[in-house]
Design a protein around this motif. Structure first.
Motif, PDB file in Angstrom:
ATOM      1  N   HIS A  97       0.815  -1.214   0.000  1.00 18.42           N
ATOM      2  CA  HIS A  97       0.000   0.000   0.000  1.00 18.42           C
ATOM      3  C   HIS A  97       0.842   1.255   0.000  1.00 18.42           C
ATOM      4  N   GLY A  98       2.149   1.101   0.106  1.00 17.02           N
ATOM      5  CA  GLY A  98       3.044   2.251   0.007  1.00 17.02           C
ATOM      6  C   GLY A  98       2.934   3.227   1.161  1.00 17.02           C
ATOM      7  N   ARG A  99       2.523   2.758   2.324  1.00 11.32           N
ATOM      8  CA  ARG A  99       2.462   3.652   3.482  1.00 11.32           C
ATOM      9  C   ARG A  99       3.877   4.059   3.868  1.00 11.32           C
ATOM     10  N   SER A 100       3.971   5.251   4.427  1.00 11.47           N
ATOM     11  CA  SER A 100       5.272   5.692   4.902  1.00 11.47           C
ATOM     12  C   SER A 100       5.080   6.494   6.184  1.00 11.47           C
ATOM     13  N   GLY A 101       6.176   6.832   6.806  1.00 13.61           N
ATOM     14  CA  GLY A 101       6.127   7.673   7.990  1.00 13.61           C
ATOM     15  C   GLY A 101       5.334   7.071   9.128  1.00 13.61           C
ATOM     16  N   LEU A 102       4.556   7.915   9.805  1.00 14.37           N
ATOM     17  CA  LEU A 102       3.836   7.490  10.998  1.00 14.37           C
ATOM     18  C   LEU A 102       2.793   6.426  10.712  1.00 14.37           C
ATOM     19  N   SER A 103       2.122   6.484   9.558  1.00 13.90           N
ATOM     20  CA  SER A 103       1.089   5.473   9.295  1.00 13.90           C
ATOM     21  C   SER A 103       1.704   4.082   9.228  1.00 13.90           C
ATOM     22  N   ARG A 104       2.920   3.968   8.695  1.00 19.04           N
ATOM     23  CA  ARG A 104       3.576   2.666   8.643  1.00 19.04           C
ATOM     24  C   ARG A 104       4.006   2.218  10.032  1.00 19.04           C
ATOM     25  N   VAL A 105       4.481   3.160  10.841  1.00 13.81           N
ATOM     26  CA  VAL A 105       4.912   2.820  12.192  1.00 13.81           C
ATOM     27  C   VAL A 105       3.731   2.323  13.016  1.00 13.81           C
ATOM     28  N   PHE A 106       2.601   3.017  12.940  1.00 13.45           N
ATOM     29  CA  PHE A 106       1.450   2.653  13.751  1.00 13.45           C
ATOM     30  C   PHE A 106       0.673   1.475  13.179  1.00 13.45           C
ATOM     31  N   LEU A 107       0.538   1.386  11.880  1.00 16.69           N
ATOM     32  CA  LEU A 107      -0.261   0.334  11.272  1.00 16.69           C
ATOM     33  C   LEU A 107       0.566  -0.894  10.933  1.00 16.69           C
ATOM     34  N   GLY A 108       1.866  -0.729  10.842  1.00 15.90           N
ATOM     35  CA  GLY A 108       2.712  -1.845  10.438  1.00 15.90           C
ATOM     36  C   GLY A 108       2.611  -2.048   8.938  1.00 15.90           C
ATOM     37  N   SER A 109       3.449  -2.866   8.419  1.00 11.96           N
ATOM     38  CA  SER A 109       3.430  -3.145   6.999  1.00 11.96           C
ATOM     39  C   SER A 109       3.598  -4.640   6.792  1.00 11.96           C
ATOM     40  N   VAL A 110       2.547  -5.260   6.295  1.00 14.99           N
ATOM     41  CA  VAL A 110       2.601  -6.693   6.024  1.00 14.99           C
ATOM     42  C   VAL A 110       3.698  -6.970   5.008  1.00 14.99           C
ATOM     43  N   ALA A 111       3.720  -6.202   3.933  1.00 17.69           N
ATOM     44  CA  ALA A 111       4.719  -6.434   2.885  1.00 17.69           C
ATOM     45  C   ALA A 111       6.132  -6.276   3.430  1.00 17.69           C
ATOM     46  N   GLU A 112       6.353  -5.256   4.242  1.00 20.75           N
ATOM     47  CA  GLU A 112       7.695  -5.042   4.784  1.00 20.75           C
ATOM     48  C   GLU A 112       8.105  -6.188   5.698  1.00 20.75           C
ATOM     49  N   THR A 113       7.200  -6.650   6.550  1.00 18.24           N
ATOM     50  CA  THR A 113       7.519  -7.751   7.460  1.00 18.24           C
ATOM     51  C   THR A 113       7.838  -9.020   6.680  1.00 18.24           C
ATOM     52  N   VAL A 114       7.016  -9.317   5.668  1.00 18.86           N
ATOM     53  CA  VAL A 114       7.265 -10.512   4.860  1.00 18.86           C
ATOM     54  C   VAL A 114       8.587 -10.371   4.123  1.00 18.86           C
ATOM     55  N   LEU A 115       8.825  -9.204   3.555  1.00 17.17           N
ATOM     56  CA  LEU A 115      10.067  -8.957   2.821  1.00 17.17           C
ATOM     57  C   LEU A 115      11.291  -9.166   3.703  1.00 17.17           C
ATOM     58  N   ARG A 116      11.234  -8.705   4.932  1.00 15.61           N
ATOM     59  CA  ARG A 116      12.381  -8.814   5.836  1.00 15.61           C
ATOM     60  C   ARG A 116      12.581 -10.223   6.388  1.00 15.61           C
ATOM     61  N   ARG A 117      11.493 -10.975   6.571  1.00 12.92           N
ATOM     62  CA  ARG A 117      11.598 -12.266   7.259  1.00 12.92           C
ATOM     63  C   ARG A 117      11.458 -13.484   6.364  1.00 12.92           C
ATOM     64  N   SER A 118      11.104 -13.287   5.119  1.00 11.66           N
ATOM     65  CA  SER A 118      10.882 -14.425   4.230  1.00 11.66           C
ATOM     66  C   SER A 118      12.184 -15.141   3.896  1.00 11.66           C
ATOM     67  N   PRO A 119      12.150 -16.467   3.900  1.00 10.51           N
ATOM     68  CA  PRO A 119      13.325 -17.236   3.504  1.00 10.51           C
ATOM     69  C   PRO A 119      13.456 -17.364   1.976  1.00 10.51           C
ATOM     70  N   VAL A 120      12.456 -16.850   1.240  1.00  7.72           N
ATOM     71  CA  VAL A 120      12.463 -16.927  -0.228  1.00  7.72           C
ATOM     72  C   VAL A 120      12.306 -15.520  -0.799  1.00  7.72           C
ATOM     73  N   PRO A 121      12.639 -15.346  -2.086  1.00  8.95           N
ATOM     74  CA  PRO A 121      12.491 -14.015  -2.694  1.00  8.95           C
ATOM     75  C   PRO A 121      11.045 -13.512  -2.655  1.00  8.95           C
ATOM     76  N   VAL A 122      10.895 -12.218  -2.407  1.00  7.03           N
ATOM     77  CA  VAL A 122       9.587 -11.578  -2.366  1.00  7.03           C
ATOM     78  C   VAL A 122       9.597 -10.425  -3.357  1.00  7.03           C
ATOM     79  N   THR A 123       8.585 -10.394  -4.231  1.00  7.09           N
ATOM     80  CA  THR A 123       8.396  -9.279  -5.140  1.00  7.09           C
ATOM     81  C   THR A 123       7.203  -8.477  -4.642  1.00  7.09           C
ATOM     82  N   VAL A 124       7.430  -7.175  -4.389  1.00  9.58           N
ATOM     83  CA  VAL A 124       6.370  -6.305  -3.923  1.00  9.58           C
ATOM     84  C   VAL A 124       5.947  -5.422  -5.085  1.00  9.58           C
ATOM     85  N   VAL A 125       4.682  -5.519  -5.441  1.00 13.64           N
ATOM     86  CA  VAL A 125       4.127  -4.779  -6.571  1.00 13.64           C
ATOM     87  C   VAL A 125       3.466  -3.517  -6.052  1.00 13.64           C
ATOM     88  N   ARG A 126       3.746  -2.390  -6.708  1.00 13.07           N
ATOM     89  CA  ARG A 126       3.136  -1.110  -6.319  1.00 13.07           C
ATOM     90  C   ARG A 126       2.399  -0.512  -7.472  1.00 13.07           C
TER      91      ARG A 126
END
Length: 141
Positions: free
Chosen positions: A112-141
């Motif tokens: 969803h391309g959130r940034s700043g405070l909205s990402r901090v408070f709401l979290g980012s599913v894509a970011e969490t998956v991207l950081r923790r996934s053991p396989v490649p992740v492609t994030v489409v915007r």
């Protein structure tokens, strides 16, 4: 790629992620996954009103199944068969659990391309998956 997971959420970016995966991996075994967040289901249901005797999560799972049916139809229009799944829980955790449990080779998902405070408070599913996934992740915007 042999097995590709496409995480959808019913948004236009989720639809774009599916289209991207179908274009890039037409010969792979593609699974479309929708995760029902029970906390979000309650908030959305409260905003919409009564759920006709079903629990909020049951109503959200039915909606997730409808999203998966729609994804199956989109893939079928391209001559591609996909598997679908609806899980319940924290979306990032459930996506990561699904990757591990199903020998997924790659993930495609929207952001969803959130940034700043909205990402901090709401979290980012894509970011969490991207950081923790053991396989490649492609994030489409």
């Amino acid at each position: 790629m042999q097995t590709v997971l496409v995480a959808i959420d019913g948004s236009p970016l989720g639809d774009r992620a599916l289209a991207y995966a179908l274009d890039l991996y037409p010969d792979a075994a593609i699974t479309v996954l929708h995760v029902v967040d029970p906390v979000e289901a309650v908030y959305l249901a409260e905003a919409k009103g009564p759920s006709e005797g079903r629990s909020y999560v049951e109503a959200a799972r039915e909606h997730g199944a409808e999203l998966c049916d729609r994804a199956e139809a989109v893939a079928a229009d391209r001559g591609i068969a996909v598997d679908t799944a609806v899980e319940t829980g924290n979306p990032a955790r459930e996506i990561l659990r699904f990757i591990d449990a199903n020998d997924v080779d790659a993930v495609v998902m929207g952001s969803h391309g959130r940034s700043g405070l909205s990402r901090v408070f709401l979290g980012s599913v894509a970011e969490t998956v991207l950081r923790r996934s053991p396989v490649p992740v492609t994030v489409v915007r």
